[in-house]
Design a protein around this motif. Structure first.
Motif, PDB file in Angstrom:
ATOM      1  N   UNK A 325       0.826  -1.217   0.000  1.00  0.00           N
ATOM      2  CA  UNK A 325       0.000   0.000   0.000  1.00  0.00           C
ATOM      3  C   UNK A 325       0.859   1.265   0.000  1.00  0.00           C
ATOM      4  N   UNK A 326       1.931   1.252  -0.791  1.00  0.00           N
ATOM      5  CA  UNK A 326       2.812   2.403  -0.913  1.00  0.00           C
ATOM      6  C   UNK A 326       2.707   2.987  -2.322  1.00  0.00           C
ATOM      7  N   UNK A 327       3.016   4.276  -2.427  1.00  0.00           N
ATOM      8  CA  UNK A 327       2.931   4.990  -3.698  1.00  0.00           C
ATOM      9  C   UNK A 327       4.279   5.601  -4.047  1.00  0.00           C
ATOM     10  N   UNK A 328       4.607   5.632  -5.332  1.00  0.00           N
ATOM     11  CA  UNK A 328       5.829   6.287  -5.801  1.00  0.00           C
ATOM     12  C   UNK A 328       5.505   7.054  -7.079  1.00  0.00           C
ATOM     13  N   UNK A 329       6.072   8.252  -7.195  1.00  0.00           N
ATOM     14  CA  UNK A 329       5.789   9.123  -8.342  1.00  0.00           C
ATOM     15  C   UNK A 329       7.093   9.536  -9.009  1.00  0.00           C
ATOM     16  N   UNK A 330       7.060   9.575 -10.337  1.00  0.00           N
ATOM     17  CA  UNK A 330       8.201  10.072 -11.102  1.00  0.00           C
ATOM     18  C   UNK A 330       7.678  10.804 -12.331  1.00  0.00           C
ATOM     19  N   UNK A 331       8.178  12.017 -12.572  1.00  0.00           N
ATOM     20  CA  UNK A 331       7.795  12.774 -13.764  1.00  0.00           C
ATOM     21  C   UNK A 331       8.618  12.283 -14.949  1.00  0.00           C
ATOM     22  N   UNK A 332       7.939  11.858 -16.003  1.00  0.00           N
ATOM     23  CA  UNK A 332       8.618  11.297 -17.170  1.00  0.00           C
ATOM     24  C   UNK A 332       8.427  12.220 -18.375  1.00  0.00           C
TER      25      UNK A 332
END
Length: 446
Positions: A325-332
């Motif tokens: 239940x973890x989230x990770x974000x990266x701008x591509x």
């Protein structure tokens, strides 16, 4: 029988035929012929990838002819590349079809100024994603509904064109969230979708558009009506009871981003944020600012996705770890060069990219030049000195919108000495930017 009676008898069927034709045109404009809806829930044994877009500001080529009115509009486009707007969108769709996220979200301002034709153009592009099995969810932005500035451009003239009502928006984008909605808010265009058992998205309409006609423009501010506030609370309560991770998506930001001048948060954000924290929400997604920005305050993070037509053209890749239940974000970045080279050839693609990259720089430079020539502190500087300051400001402005900071020590040193206090303040907040391209919920309580 009188002539008038004969004319009336003839006019009735003629008018009926005309109305049927117009109804057919309307049905074509506001209807997606094939839905390609993927309503199957995402399996719980895999991570889920979500692509995040915002502020597409679509302006289809059918509504302009590159005339003088269009060129005037281009100079007020706030750094967006409106010349290649649809080409950027198409390249983005192409890249998403290759990376194949499970879900694509757009956080408002789908159209330039609420033009129904632009909305239909975008809806048709989103059909390409749904045809590939990708779920699509959208919400309106402040430009999209009841906008009296909906327009087209022909020669030297700017012409009014069909604008969208709330009902039109829900019809045009019926297959981009509204048909799939688990619940809908009766007081707004907000809705709740549950693409997976433990991952929900609360798509929120934070816009104020009831008085746009009187204002003769779209209202910039955002606000949640009391009824929508109750809907938000009920949705968060349901998610908590179900043990689901719920991510609110809204056009206006949930937090004030201190690294950018101006106030882009929803007006009643303090009340909104209090409710979010009460129900254990850690992440909201927004747009509106056009710049790529991430801020975290008291355990709550707001990711503002940069406007798609603004260079360097990011989309956000949000990954949900289903087991932890973890989230990770990266701008591509969108790979425009590859897509455009394949379609237009190398020479044309490079020319398009040069024009595209210049749009944001030129916008920042024009802003700085106006400030420098009108401020008493800088108006008497030599034209050469003003030009040097304007160039440095434009370079830093490009870095700020890209979610980074300028690496040019020369520019930074130069602008620290600028006599105008307002430009120095803009520089100060620009230099306070942290990492606006990456974020993770690791360490936060699920």
């Amino acid at each position: 029988m009188s002539i008038i009676s004969i004319m009336k008898k003839l006019l009735v069927p003629i008018i009926g035929i005309i109305l049927l034709v117009l109804a057919g045109i309307g049905a074509t404009l506001y209807h997606q012929h094939t839905s390609y809806l993927n309503t199957a829930p995402i399996h719980a044994n895999q991570n889920i990838k979500i692509a995040v877009l915002s502020d597409t500001h679509v302006l289809a080529e059918q509504l302009h002819d590159n005339g003088t009115a269009w060129k005037t509009f281009e100079n007020t486009s706030a750094g967006m590349d409106i010349n290649y707007n649809t080409q950027i969108l198409q390249a983005t769709i192409t890249q998403l079809l290759q990376t194949k996220p499970a879900i694509v979200i757009i956080a408002g301002d789908l159209t330039s100024n609420g033009e129904a034709r632009n909305a239909q153009y975008l809806a048709n592009q989103l059909t390409r994603l749904r045809k590939a099995g990708i779920k699509t969810y959208v919400i309106p932005g402040n430009h999209d509904i009841n906008n009296p500035q909906a327009r087209s451009f022909k020669g030297a003239k700017t012409n009014l064109t069909d604008q969208m009502s709330p009902a039109d928006f829900q019809t045009i984008f019926q297959n981009d969230g509204y048909t799939q909605a688990s619940t809908k808010d009766a007081a707004s265009l907000s809705y709740l979708v549950k693409p997976a058992k433990k991952l929900w998205f609360l798509m929120l309409d934070s816009n104020i558009y009831d008085h746009n006609q009187a204002l003769q423009k779209s209202a910039d501010d955002g606000y949640f009506k009391p009824a929508t506030g109750r809907y938000i609370t009920a949705s968060l309560k349901a998610a908590k009871k179900a043990g689901a991770t719920i991510i609110p998506v809204l056009h206006h930001s949930a937090l004030v981003h201190g690294n950018l001048a101006g106030h882009f948060a929803v007006n009643n954000y303090q009340t909104f944020d209090k409710v979010l924290r009460e129900y254990g929400v850690h992440l909201t997604i927004s747009g509106h600012m056009h710049a790529q920005s991430i801020t975290t305050q008291a355990g709550l993070t707001d990711i503002t996705q940069g406007a798609l037509p603004v260079s360097p053209h990011y989309y956000g890749e949000l990954t949900y770890d289903y087991h932890n239940h973890q989230l990770a974000y990266h701008a591509k970045p969108i790979d425009l060069l590859t897509t455009w080279t394949a379609k237009y050839g190398s020479s044309k693609a490079k020319q398009m990219l040069a024009t595209d990259h210049a749009a944001l720089y030129q916008s920042g430079r024009r802003f700085a030049e106006r400030m420098l020539t009108t401020s008493p502190a800088t108006a008497k500087l030599s034209p050469q000195k003003q030009a040097t300051y304007a160039d440095a400001f434009a370079q830093i402005n490009v870095a700020t919108f890209a979610g980074t900071t300028s690496k040019s020590k020369k520019d930074l040193t130069l602008l620290r000495t600028i006599p105008d206090a307002e430009l120095r303040q803009i520089l100060r907040v620009s230099l306070s930017s942290q990492d606006n391209l990456n974020w993770s919920s690791t360490g936060m309580t699920p």
